[in-house]
Design a protein around this motif. Structure first.
Motif, PDB file in Angstrom:
ATOM      1  N   GLY A  16     -33.890   7.495 -47.137  1.00  0.00           N
ATOM      2  CA  GLY A  16     -33.404   8.830 -47.447  1.00  0.00           C
ATOM      3  C   GLY A  16     -32.699   8.910 -48.778  1.00  0.00           C
ATOM      4  O   GLY A  16     -32.870   9.878 -49.541  1.00  0.00           O
ATOM      5  N   LEU A  17     -31.907   7.890 -49.109  1.00  0.00           N
ATOM      6  CA  LEU A  17     -31.197   7.887 -50.384  1.00  0.00           C
ATOM      7  C   LEU A  17     -32.151   7.740 -51.553  1.00  0.00           C
ATOM      8  O   LEU A  17     -31.975   8.382 -52.598  1.00  0.00           O
ATOM      9  N   ALA A  18     -33.167   6.888 -51.415  1.00  0.00           N
ATOM     10  CA  ALA A  18     -34.132   6.700 -52.506  1.00  0.00           C
ATOM     11  C   ALA A  18     -34.883   7.989 -52.790  1.00  0.00           C
ATOM     12  O   ALA A  18     -35.095   8.367 -53.948  1.00  0.00           O
ATOM     13  N   LEU A  19     -35.306   8.679 -51.716  1.00  0.00           N
ATOM     14  CA  LEU A  19     -36.008   9.949 -51.923  1.00  0.00           C
ATOM     15  C   LEU A  19     -35.069  10.986 -52.545  1.00  0.00           C
ATOM     16  O   LEU A  19     -35.458  11.691 -53.480  1.00  0.00           O
ATOM     17  N   ALA A  20     -33.851  11.085 -52.030  1.00  0.00           N
ATOM     18  CA  ALA A  20     -32.919  12.079 -52.555  1.00  0.00           C
ATOM     19  C   ALA A  20     -32.655  11.858 -54.033  1.00  0.00           C
ATOM     20  O   ALA A  20     -32.589  12.822 -54.814  1.00  0.00           O
ATOM     21  N   ALA A  21     -32.513  10.601 -54.448  1.00  0.00           N
ATOM     22  CA  ALA A  21     -32.263  10.308 -55.858  1.00  0.00           C
ATOM     23  C   ALA A  21     -33.428  10.749 -56.721  1.00  0.00           C
ATOM     24  O   ALA A  21     -33.236  11.362 -57.790  1.00  0.00           O
ATOM     25  N   ARG A  22     -34.648  10.460 -56.281  1.00  0.00           N
ATOM     26  CA  ARG A  22     -35.839  10.823 -57.066  1.00  0.00           C
ATOM     27  C   ARG A  22     -35.992  12.342 -57.152  1.00  0.00           C
ATOM     28  O   ARG A  22     -36.245  12.890 -58.241  1.00  0.00           O
TER      29      ARG A  22
END
Length: 396
Positions: A16-22
């Motif tokens: 979830g964090l990786a997607l949110a950052a992108r």
């Protein structure tokens, strides 16, 4: 309270964090991440061993990796809210949530399920016996030791012999416990020095009142015995945390027991994506983060008006294989597919077919563990008939 955001991510773990950052860095509007725990970062927060990062770095421990992922999402412009639980759906893209601040209804242009996975506890594994204290899963053990500093017992048995089980052994030793045995139902496994490994062995009963006093075990040849201990840790046997998906009527894959998705992480519900261990149980944090990052492009395309595809033919597996993901074909896949076996294999030949036609075949050298996924190259998905029958993955 009713609010609107552009992208709502449920789960502030690696995926979830990786997607949110992108997505936030791409300027997709208001990106909000909900986390029911009091701290964001997911399971790596209480994994104090090294090997995190992509590629894995021996010196990078879980808590450091978690803090970096949280900071990257915040720096990109995502909003992370902890202590907030998504309890259900009030519309196709509307979630009901609860937190100390009260009840909310949040509507988004896209919802991402990054709810992770959990180990099945003793009750779900149908292990008979009494209900004493000292019965844990790996996650409960690591949180007790690393997050809360709580003591564990003096003598422990670890049920499992996969990498997670070995991390449990190290955590128990760090807490001052002696690990008297590792127990696995599989015919072989990898133990740690100084820890007896009992293969082809199952837990027959838990004994003790008040506190665990022993674990009764049974070998497949009929031999049995009791391991004296005051703590038992059940490891592995992961299941996706799929309750929210199920409440939303999203189709679940019978193999993974997580949401059924195509190669772009799209579920059966238009506008709802699913990523990371919510799809398939436990993979490395790096794999979950890579899936989150890869889902950003399809999500941005959806926000730009790209049509939601038809379901396409499902992917199914034949025993001893237990699951494959993605598990629907709507277009040519761009990433390797993950395939898991339910038992150890040695040099397996994997085949993919549809309607009697062989689409792909390859031998994988060496042993294959049930705790590690094979990666199937995606090129053969171009040969799938989108209007045909199910695509079958098996051994041959």
């Amino acid at each position: 309270m009713n609010r609107t955001v552009d992208v709502l991510v449920v789960g502030a773990g690696p995926a979830g964090l990786a997607l949110a950052a992108r997505v936030a860095a791409a300027g997709a509007g208001r990106i909000e991440v909900l986390e029911r725990e009091q701290d964001a970062g997911g399971v790596p927060r209480h994994c104090h061993h090294g090997g995190f990062g992509r590629p894995p770095r021996p010196w990078l421990r879980g808590p450091v990796s978690a803090r970096r992922a949280v900071q990257a999402a915040v720096d990109a412009g995502a909003s992370i809210r902890t202590g907030v639980t998504a309890t259900g759906w009030s519309g196709p893209l509307s979630l009901e949530t609860t937190s100390p601040a009260g009840l909310e209804r949040i509507t988004a242009r896209a919802v991402v399920l990054a709810t992770g996975a959990r180990e099945r506890p003793r009750s779900a594994r149908l292990v008979p016996g009494s209900r004493p204290a000292g019965v844990l899963t790996t996650g409960e053990l690591q949180q007790s030791v690393h997050l809360h500093g709580q003591p564990v017992g003096r003598r422990a048995v670890v049920v499992g012999a996969e990498p997670v089980a070995r991390h449990a052994v190290r955590t128990l030793r760090r807490a001052g416990a002696e690990v008297v045995a590792m127990v696995t139902e599989h015919p072989r496994g990898t133990a740690l020095p100084g820890v007896p490994l009992l293969t082809a062995t199952t837990v027959a009963e838990l004994r003790g009142r008040g506190r665990l006093s022993g674990v009764a075990v049974r070998h497949e040849d009929g031999r049995s015995g009791v391991l004296a201990c005051d703590t038992v840790v059940f490891t592995g046997d992961w299941i996706p945390d799929h309750e929210l998906a199920r409440r939303g009527g999203i189709i679940l894959d019978p193999g993974t027991r997580g949401p059924s998705v195509d190669g772009s992480f799209r579920t059966s519900a238009p506008g709802v994506f699913a990523i990371g261990n919510a799809l398939h149980g436990a993979e490395r944090a790096a794999t979950a983060a890579a899936e989150g990052a890869a889902a950003s492009d399809p999500l941005l395309a959806h926000l730009a008006g790209a049509p939601w595809p038809d379901p396409g033919p499902p992917l199914v597996v034949r025993a001893p294989l237990v699951w494959v993901t993605p598990n629907r074909i709507t277009a040519v896949a761009r990433r390797p597919l993950l395939l898991r076996s339910g038992e150890p294999l040695n040099g397996p030949v994997v085949t993919v077919g549809q309607d009697g036609l062989l689409l792909w075949r390859r031998r994988f050298p060496g042993p294959v563990s049930p705790s590690r996924s094979l990666r199937l190259p995606p090129g053969w998905t171009a040969r799938v008939d989108r209007a045909g029958g199910p695509v079958t993955v098996g051994l041959g």
